[in-house]
Design a protein around this motif. Structure first.
Motif, short mmCIF file in Angstrom:
data_model
loop_
_atom_site.label_atom_id
_atom_site.label_comp_id
_atom_site.label_asym_id
_atom_site.label_seq_id
_atom_site.Cartn_x
_atom_site.Cartn_y
_atom_site.Cartn_z
N ASP A 1 0.80 -1.22 0.00
CA ASP A 1 0.00 0.00 0.00
C ASP A 1 0.84 1.27 0.00
O ASP A 1 0.29 2.37 0.07
CB ASP A 1 -0.93 0.01 1.22
CG ASP A 1 -1.94 -1.12 1.15
OD1 ASP A 1 -2.40 -1.45 0.04
OD2 ASP A 1 -2.26 -1.70 2.21
N GLU B 1 -6.07 7.20 -8.84
CA GLU B 1 -7.51 7.04 -9.06
C GLU B 1 -8.30 7.70 -7.93
O GLU B 1 -9.33 8.34 -8.17
CB GLU B 1 -7.87 5.56 -9.17
CG GLU B 1 -7.37 4.90 -10.43
CD GLU B 1 -7.53 3.39 -10.42
OE1 GLU B 1 -7.94 2.82 -9.37
OE2 GLU B 1 -7.24 2.76 -11.45
N LEU B 2 -7.82 7.56 -6.71
CA LEU B 2 -8.51 8.16 -5.57
C LEU B 2 -8.48 9.68 -5.65
O LEU B 2 -9.49 10.34 -5.41
CB LEU B 2 -7.86 7.68 -4.27
CG LEU B 2 -8.48 8.18 -2.97
CD1 LEU B 2 -9.93 7.75 -2.86
CD2 LEU B 2 -7.69 7.67 -1.77
N LYS B 3 -7.34 10.24 -6.03
CA LYS B 3 -7.24 11.70 -6.17
C LYS B 3 -8.17 12.20 -7.27
O LYS B 3 -8.81 13.24 -7.12
CB LYS B 3 -5.80 12.11 -6.46
CG LYS B 3 -4.90 12.02 -5.25
CD LYS B 3 -3.49 12.45 -5.57
CE LYS B 3 -2.60 12.35 -4.34
NZ LYS B 3 -1.23 12.74 -4.64
N ARG C 1 -3.73 3.23 -7.51
CA ARG C 1 -4.89 3.43 -6.64
C ARG C 1 -4.92 4.84 -6.06
O ARG C 1 -5.98 5.45 -5.96
CB ARG C 1 -4.89 2.39 -5.52
CG ARG C 1 -5.25 0.99 -5.99
CD ARG C 1 -5.45 0.04 -4.83
NE ARG C 1 -4.28 -0.10 -3.97
CZ ARG C 1 -3.31 -0.99 -4.15
NH1 ARG C 1 -3.35 -1.83 -5.17
NH2 ARG C 1 -2.29 -1.07 -3.30
N GLU C 2 -3.74 5.36 -5.70
CA GLU C 2 -3.68 6.72 -5.16
C GLU C 2 -4.09 7.75 -6.22
O GLU C 2 -4.84 8.68 -5.93
CB GLU C 2 -2.27 7.01 -4.66
CG GLU C 2 -2.13 8.38 -4.01
CD GLU C 2 -0.73 8.64 -3.52
OE1 GLU C 2 -0.61 9.12 -2.39
OE2 GLU C 2 0.23 8.37 -4.27
N ARG D 1 -10.95 10.77 -8.25
CA ARG D 1 -12.32 10.63 -7.74
C ARG D 1 -12.66 11.76 -6.76
O ARG D 1 -13.76 12.31 -6.80
CB ARG D 1 -12.48 9.27 -7.06
CG ARG D 1 -13.85 9.01 -6.51
CD ARG D 1 -14.87 8.84 -7.61
NE ARG D 1 -16.17 8.56 -7.03
CZ ARG D 1 -17.29 9.11 -7.41
NH1 ARG D 1 -17.32 9.93 -8.43
NH2 ARG D 1 -18.42 8.82 -6.81
N ILE D 2 -11.71 12.11 -5.91
CA ILE D 2 -11.93 13.21 -4.97
C ILE D 2 -12.14 14.51 -5.73
O ILE D 2 -13.02 15.30 -5.39
CB ILE D 2 -10.76 13.31 -3.97
CG1 ILE D 2 -10.78 12.12 -3.01
CG2 ILE D 2 -10.81 14.62 -3.20
CD1 ILE D 2 -9.56 12.01 -2.13
#
Length: 116
Positions: free
Chosen positions: A72, A86-88, A83-84, A90-91
């Motif tokens: 992770d 994609e998360l940013k 993943r990081e 999405r945010i």
């Protein structure tokens, strides 16, 4: 005339490579934990405490023990970086949608207020 050695050879050269490989294999297979604490006190007042924990094990053994922090960590894992990212993204999408929603609802509220 030959003189006997004063000290016995503590690390014999014959077969030591195989012994070292066996020891390393055993440590990686079973795992080893080294733990220690360093405390610095002055007149019974604790100034500093350092807790050291070192685990030496194979990746398979570490996963078996539930240790997988490197999976992770974005600095160590391309999957974690993905993943990081994609998360940013999405945010950012959620924040822009929220901002658009607040602007739209704020405009509607003003219109409703003026109609009264």
């Amino acid at each position: 005339m030959s003189t006997p050695a004063r000290f016995p050879d503590a690390y014999p050269s014959e077969g030591s490579g195989a012994n070292l490989a066996d020891i390393l294999e055993r440590v990686l297979d079973k795992g080893i934990v080294i733990a220690g604490d360093i405390r610095i006190n002055l007149l019974d007042i604790e100034l500093l405490t350092i807790k050291l924990r070192l685990i030496v094990a194979s990746i398979d053994k570490a996963k078996e023990m539930g240790i997988d922090w490197w999976e992770d960590d974005p600095a160590l894992s391309s999957g974690a970086r993905r993943r990081e990212r994609e998360l940013k993204e999405r945010i950012a999408e959620l924040e822009s949608a929220r901002a658009a929603g607040v602007t739209a609802s704020g405009t509607e509220e003003k219109k409703a207020h003026f109609d009264d």
